[in-house]
Design a protein around this motif. Structure first.
Motif, PDB file in Angstrom:
ATOM      1  N   SER A 155       0.832  -1.198   0.000  1.00 50.34           N
ATOM      2  CA  SER A 155       0.000   0.000   0.000  1.00 50.34           C
ATOM      3  C   SER A 155       0.873   1.257   0.000  1.00 50.34           C
ATOM      4  N   LEU A 156       0.314   2.307  -0.542  1.00 49.28           N
ATOM      5  CA  LEU A 156       0.902   3.639  -0.478  1.00 49.28           C
ATOM      6  C   LEU A 156      -0.216   4.650  -0.327  1.00 49.28           C
ATOM      7  N   ARG A 157       0.123   5.773   0.295  1.00 51.18           N
ATOM      8  CA  ARG A 157      -0.827   6.872   0.400  1.00 51.18           C
ATOM      9  C   ARG A 157      -0.192   8.117  -0.203  1.00 51.18           C
ATOM     10  N   LEU A 158      -0.826   8.617  -1.258  1.00 49.08           N
ATOM     11  CA  LEU A 158      -0.367   9.838  -1.893  1.00 49.08           C
ATOM     12  C   LEU A 158      -1.108  11.035  -1.304  1.00 49.08           C
ATOM     13  N   SER A 159      -0.389  12.137  -1.181  1.00 49.01           N
ATOM     14  CA  SER A 159      -0.978  13.376  -0.692  1.00 49.01           C
ATOM     15  C   SER A 159      -0.722  14.483  -1.707  1.00 49.01           C
ATOM     16  N   CYS A 160      -1.619  15.442  -1.750  1.00 49.44           N
ATOM     17  CA  CYS A 160      -1.463  16.586  -2.639  1.00 49.44           C
ATOM     18  C   CYS A 160      -1.934  17.826  -1.897  1.00 49.44           C
ATOM     19  N   LYS A 180     -11.271   0.441  -8.722  1.00 49.13           N
ATOM     20  CA  LYS A 180     -12.384   0.291  -7.787  1.00 49.13           C
ATOM     21  C   LYS A 180     -12.100  -0.828  -6.805  1.00 49.13           C
ATOM     22  N   GLY A 181     -12.343  -0.539  -5.545  1.00 46.42           N
ATOM     23  CA  GLY A 181     -12.132  -1.527  -4.502  1.00 46.42           C
ATOM     24  C   GLY A 181     -10.714  -1.586  -3.975  1.00 46.42           C
ATOM     25  N   ARG A 182      -9.777  -0.950  -4.683  1.00 45.40           N
ATOM     26  CA  ARG A 182      -8.380  -0.950  -4.231  1.00 45.40           C
ATOM     27  C   ARG A 182      -7.919   0.439  -3.804  1.00 45.40           C
ATOM     28  N   PHE A 183      -8.401   1.471  -4.506  1.00 44.20           N
ATOM     29  CA  PHE A 183      -7.978   2.850  -4.249  1.00 44.20           C
ATOM     30  C   PHE A 183      -9.127   3.631  -3.620  1.00 44.20           C
ATOM     31  N   THR A 184      -8.754   4.572  -2.754  1.00 44.89           N
ATOM     32  CA  THR A 184      -9.745   5.445  -2.138  1.00 44.89           C
ATOM     33  C   THR A 184      -9.249   6.884  -2.185  1.00 44.89           C
ATOM     34  N   ILE A 185     -10.075   7.759  -2.753  1.00 44.92           N
ATOM     35  CA  ILE A 185      -9.735   9.178  -2.796  1.00 44.92           C
ATOM     36  C   ILE A 185     -10.490   9.900  -1.691  1.00 44.92           C
ATOM     37  N   SER A 186      -9.848  10.878  -1.088  1.00 46.41           N
ATOM     38  CA  SER A 186     -10.498  11.684  -0.058  1.00 46.41           C
ATOM     39  C   SER A 186      -9.899  13.085  -0.097  1.00 46.41           C
ATOM     40  N   ARG A 187     -10.565  14.017   0.574  1.00 42.26           N
ATOM     41  CA  ARG A 187     -10.076  15.394   0.585  1.00 42.26           C
ATOM     42  C   ARG A 187     -10.315  16.016   1.938  1.00 42.26           C
ATOM     43  N   ASP A 188      -9.497  16.988   2.254  1.00 42.95           N
ATOM     44  CA  ASP A 188      -9.635  17.774   3.474  1.00 42.95           C
ATOM     45  C   ASP A 188      -9.622  19.232   3.041  1.00 42.95           C
ATOM     46  N   ASP A 189     -10.798  19.823   2.945  1.00 43.34           N
ATOM     47  CA  ASP A 189     -10.886  21.184   2.424  1.00 43.34           C
ATOM     48  C   ASP A 189     -10.258  22.206   3.371  1.00 43.34           C
ATOM     49  N   ALA A 190     -10.317  21.951   4.650  1.00 47.01           N
ATOM     50  CA  ALA A 190      -9.716  22.879   5.603  1.00 47.01           C
ATOM     51  C   ALA A 190      -8.210  22.967   5.388  1.00 47.01           C
ATOM     52  N   GLU A 191      -7.610  21.837   5.054  1.00 48.40           N
ATOM     53  CA  GLU A 191      -6.164  21.804   4.842  1.00 48.40           C
ATOM     54  C   GLU A 191      -5.797  21.948   3.364  1.00 48.40           C
ATOM     55  N   LYS A 192      -6.801  22.010   2.501  1.00 45.33           N
ATOM     56  CA  LYS A 192      -6.571  22.111   1.048  1.00 45.33           C
ATOM     57  C   LYS A 192      -5.737  20.941   0.556  1.00 45.33           C
ATOM     58  N   MET A 193      -6.183  19.737   0.947  1.00 47.61           N
ATOM     59  CA  MET A 193      -5.457  18.528   0.608  1.00 47.61           C
ATOM     60  C   MET A 193      -6.385  17.543  -0.089  1.00 47.61           C
ATOM     61  N   VAL A 194      -5.794  16.720  -0.937  1.00 48.57           N
ATOM     62  CA  VAL A 194      -6.482  15.555  -1.482  1.00 48.57           C
ATOM     63  C   VAL A 194      -5.532  14.376  -1.343  1.00 48.57           C
ATOM     64  N   TYR A 195      -6.121  13.218  -1.052  1.00 50.06           N
ATOM     65  CA  TYR A 195      -5.330  12.026  -0.782  1.00 50.06           C
ATOM     66  C   TYR A 195      -5.764  10.878  -1.692  1.00 50.06           C
ATOM     67  N   LEU A 196      -4.851   9.952  -1.906  1.00 46.60           N
ATOM     68  CA  LEU A 196      -5.173   8.721  -2.628  1.00 46.60           C
ATOM     69  C   LEU A 196      -4.551   7.566  -1.855  1.00 46.60           C
ATOM     70  N   GLN A 197      -5.410   6.767  -1.229  1.00 50.44           N
ATOM     71  CA  GLN A 197      -4.963   5.558  -0.550  1.00 50.44           C
ATOM     72  C   GLN A 197      -4.997   4.416  -1.554  1.00 50.44           C
ATOM     73  N   MET A 198      -3.851   3.795  -1.760  1.00 47.46           N
ATOM     74  CA  MET A 198      -3.731   2.740  -2.754  1.00 47.46           C
ATOM     75  C   MET A 198      -3.364   1.439  -2.040  1.00 47.46           C
ATOM     76  N   ASN A 199      -4.243   0.457  -2.151  1.00 48.73           N
ATOM     77  CA  ASN A 199      -4.023  -0.851  -1.541  1.00 48.73           C
ATOM     78  C   ASN A 199      -3.940  -1.921  -2.615  1.00 48.73           C
ATOM     79  N   SER A 200      -3.428  -3.077  -2.239  1.00 53.74           N
ATOM     80  CA  SER A 200      -3.320  -4.211  -3.172  1.00 53.74           C
ATOM     81  C   SER A 200      -2.678  -3.781  -4.484  1.00 53.74           C
ATOM     82  N   LEU A 201      -1.566  -3.102  -4.361  1.00 53.25           N
ATOM     83  CA  LEU A 201      -0.915  -2.559  -5.553  1.00 53.25           C
ATOM     84  C   LEU A 201      -0.369  -3.666  -6.441  1.00 53.25           C
TER      85      LEU A 201
END
Length: 123
Positions: A17-22, A64-85
């Motif tokens: 797994s990896l978690r990308l941040s932006c 689908k089912g492996r990656f999850t995108i999320s965002r934190d508007d207060a921090e102006k961030m978007v994330y990508l959790q990548m599993n089962s790479l």
């Protein structure tokens, strides 16, 4: 000026797994849709996942089912959790966002890209 800066890429074994941040920064009035794209060597850039300002998400079928995108508007961030790479997930991953910026009392909506972060999945 507005910019996006990605982080979190690297080398991982298949199944890992990896978690990308932006992080978005600069003269930001609003952030609309945000997303992650990727480009593998010799291939076109493709959508990985996107998320609207209301939190609605969209994924490419192969993620689908492996990656999850999320965002934190207060921090102006978007994330990508990548599993089962998988090795075929190896690519440069780019962050993308529609960002509203104010200039001389005028709102302009810009499409902004990050510089990319390399994800390498070994078999």
């Amino acid at each position: 000026q507005v910019q996006l800066v990605e982080s979190g890429g690297g080398l991982v074994q298949a199944g890992g797994s990896l978690r990308l941040s932006c992080a978005a920064s600069g003269n930001i009035f609003s952030i609309n849709d945000m997303g992650w794209y990727r480009q593998a060597p010799g291939k076109q850039r493709e959508l990985v996942a996107s998320i609207t300002s209301r939190g609605a998400t969209n994924y490419a079928d192969s993620m689908k089912g492996r990656f999850t995108i999320s965002r934190d508007d207060a921090e102006k961030m978007v994330y990508l959790q990548m599993n089962s790479l998988k090795p075929e997930d190896t690519a440069v991953y780019y962050c993308n966002a529609e960002i509203g910026t104010m200039s001389l009392d005028l709102l302009r909506v810009l499409e902004v890209w990050g510089q990319g972060t390399l994800v390498t999945v070994s078999s």
